[in-house]
Design an enzyme around this catalytic site. Sequence first.
Site, PDB file in Angstrom:
ATOM      1  N   LEU A  92       2.740   6.922   1.648  1.00 42.91           N
ATOM      2  CA  LEU A  92       3.798   7.388   0.748  1.00 42.91           C
ATOM      3  C   LEU A  92       3.310   8.448  -0.211  1.00 42.91           C
ATOM      4  O   LEU A  92       4.054   9.359  -0.576  1.00 42.91           O
ATOM      5  CB  LEU A  92       4.365   6.213  -0.063  1.00 42.91           C
ATOM      6  CG  LEU A  92       4.878   5.004   0.724  1.00 42.91           C
ATOM      7  CD1 LEU A  92       5.410   3.947  -0.234  1.00 42.91           C
ATOM      8  CD2 LEU A  92       5.959   5.420   1.711  1.00 42.91           C
ATOM      9  N   PRO A 148       0.816  -1.224   0.000  1.00 47.22           N
ATOM     10  CA  PRO A 148       0.000   0.000   0.000  1.00 47.22           C
ATOM     11  C   PRO A 148       0.846   1.269   0.000  1.00 47.22           C
ATOM     12  O   PRO A 148       1.899   1.336   0.646  1.00 47.22           O
ATOM     13  CB  PRO A 148      -0.820  -0.127   1.290  1.00 47.22           C
ATOM     14  CG  PRO A 148      -0.893  -1.596   1.550  1.00 47.22           C
ATOM     15  CD  PRO A 148       0.416  -2.148   1.082  1.00 47.22           C
ATOM     16  N   CYS A 149       0.348   2.269  -0.716  1.00 51.15           N
ATOM     17  CA  CYS A 149       1.062   3.547  -0.826  1.00 51.15           C
ATOM     18  C   CYS A 149       0.436   4.620   0.058  1.00 51.15           C
ATOM     19  O   CYS A 149       0.801   5.792  -0.052  1.00 51.15           O
ATOM     20  CB  CYS A 149       1.071   4.034  -2.280  1.00 51.15           C
ATOM     21  SG  CYS A 149      -0.572   4.457  -2.913  1.00 51.15           S
ATOM     22  N   ASN A 150      -0.492   4.229   0.953  1.00 50.86           N
ATOM     23  CA  ASN A 150      -1.255   5.217   1.725  1.00 50.86           C
ATOM     24  C   ASN A 150      -0.374   6.222   2.447  1.00 50.86           C
ATOM     25  O   ASN A 150      -0.689   7.405   2.520  1.00 50.86           O
ATOM     26  CB  ASN A 150      -2.140   4.510   2.757  1.00 50.86           C
ATOM     27  CG  ASN A 150      -3.098   3.534   2.130  1.00 50.86           C
ATOM     28  OD1 ASN A 150      -2.679   2.663   1.377  1.00 50.86           O
ATOM     29  ND2 ASN A 150      -4.377   3.657   2.433  1.00 50.86           N
TER      30      ASN A 150
END
Length: 586
Positions: free
Chosen positions: A550, A546-548
């Site tokens: 980033l 997940p890129c939440n």
Amino acid sequence: ESDGEAAPSSAPTLRNLDAPGPSTLNSNGWANGEATSTSLVEEYVTMGFPKDMVVKGIKEIGHNDVNALLELLLTYKALGDEGALGDCSTSGCACPNVQDDDDDDLDSDNWDNDNDTGGREHNSDSSGDEDFLKEMSAKDEKINLLVDMGFSEDEANMAMTTCGVDADLCVLVDSISASRVAGDCHSRNLFDDQVMDRCFDSFGEREKARLMEERKKKRKRYGGGSHGNRSSLDGSDDEQMHLPNPMVGFNLPGYRRPSVMRMLPQQAIGPPFFYYENVARTPRGVWETISRFLYDIEPEFVDSMHLSAAARKRGYIHNLPIENRSPLLPLPPKTIFEAFPHYKKWWPSWDPRRQLNCLQTTVASAKTTERIQCLLARSSNPPPPSVQKYVIDECRKWNLVWVGKNKVAPLEPNEVEYLLGFPRDHTRGVGKTERYKSLGNSFHVDTVAYHLSVLRDMFPNGVSVLSLFTGIGGGEVALHRLGIHMRAVVSVEIGEANRRILRGWWDQTQTGTLIEVADVKSLTPDIIASYVGRFGGFDLVIGGSPCNNLAGSNRHHRDGLEGEQSSLFYHYFRILDVVKSAMARM
């Protein structure tokens, strides 16, 4: 075409020289003998402007010149000009929020801006000071937008000094690019001290100190020092690792670049092959850490705008060969009109877009599209420059397309599927909101397939895959479209809707074995070893955590790899390491 947020409108306030002066106004503020239509006020209110703002605008310039009034209201709105509304700011009125309720859900990398200008005191010393504060607020917003696009704060400041506060964002970008090409770097440090001091000569020391303190706080939030402290290599506060321009990775179809020779560290050489993906623009040091854990392999950064009609900046770390790659055929369309030719009928000549920005997890609300339609219906043809700018900014932000006269709309889910390389109706069967969210978080199939194409000749009898953070199966769809048979896939995906989408597609198209696991945390070394033994190892370990924490849109919880969601990257490395160890013992 950038993933950054469109710049807010900063059109100068217009004045109607023929508007009635104070001597011709009655006690209510209206021109003598002029009856103001209640319906006219209500029309502007339905367009999203507060009633007190409309009344104030009509009092100032009258209502005979519709375009001038509209531009004035847009100026109030764009500059957050509560001070210009008089009692409006104390009566609970607020300028319409063009982001509406959907902004909280923007969790991908397209929106990097976080303009924290709320709560700023108004200077009551003089109207001149108040106007200057508004101008500085608009200036700060543009500087932050340029910084988020990868330019240094010094470059942004110099461009603003050269081109003016009211210059469009594209003009500022062109100015910076021209300065870089000309090597005109020596003047980029002038603004912060000299120009700021000149600008504040007419201010009291208290106001100067307060505004300078606000600027320092903003720099601190963006990681900069008094002069930005940004890398001269990449011009960005976010990434220490250099992002190429153009962002075409080691090679892409149609781009001639010097041949890249890379030597993988011994511990990185398979089996298995592995492939990791995440957003390109991350907080400082993230990609260095990811690379360090994944055997010090250099990331490959690719923007899908070079392969399709929509931007999508991503980084990939893998141990795949980079020679003899081949794209999916037919090649995907690279412009909006190639992808959707029917939209050209209604596309206005003043909308210059030919590609879309990064496809998001949410779309514009009906309120946003209705507001645009009302603004255009009330404007001349072509609309005034400030209206054009506002509409284009909103269209870029939300990837709106023209579906009728003065009418814009979000892309439909099946259109997003097409742009991302998925089969039509791939996500059909779940709610529309869930479809947009799942697609916004997915792989770009054509990019991933280009990288995985080297496996086609290496595994003529098919592959066994460990798919971590599977989502809606972008990696699996890429392998399928490459004609690579998947003998077995162990899919690890926590989202129930995503699992339902993948299972539905698999049952329709595949004959191999699909094993679904809900949580990467549940994959213990013993369970991993059992899968390795059952399938004779894995040929490919693929996934993107997940890129939440980033993505640039999540400034408030942009905690890097220490964030609650993005720290799941370490499970990717942990599982990959266990797979490699188990396969080495076979």
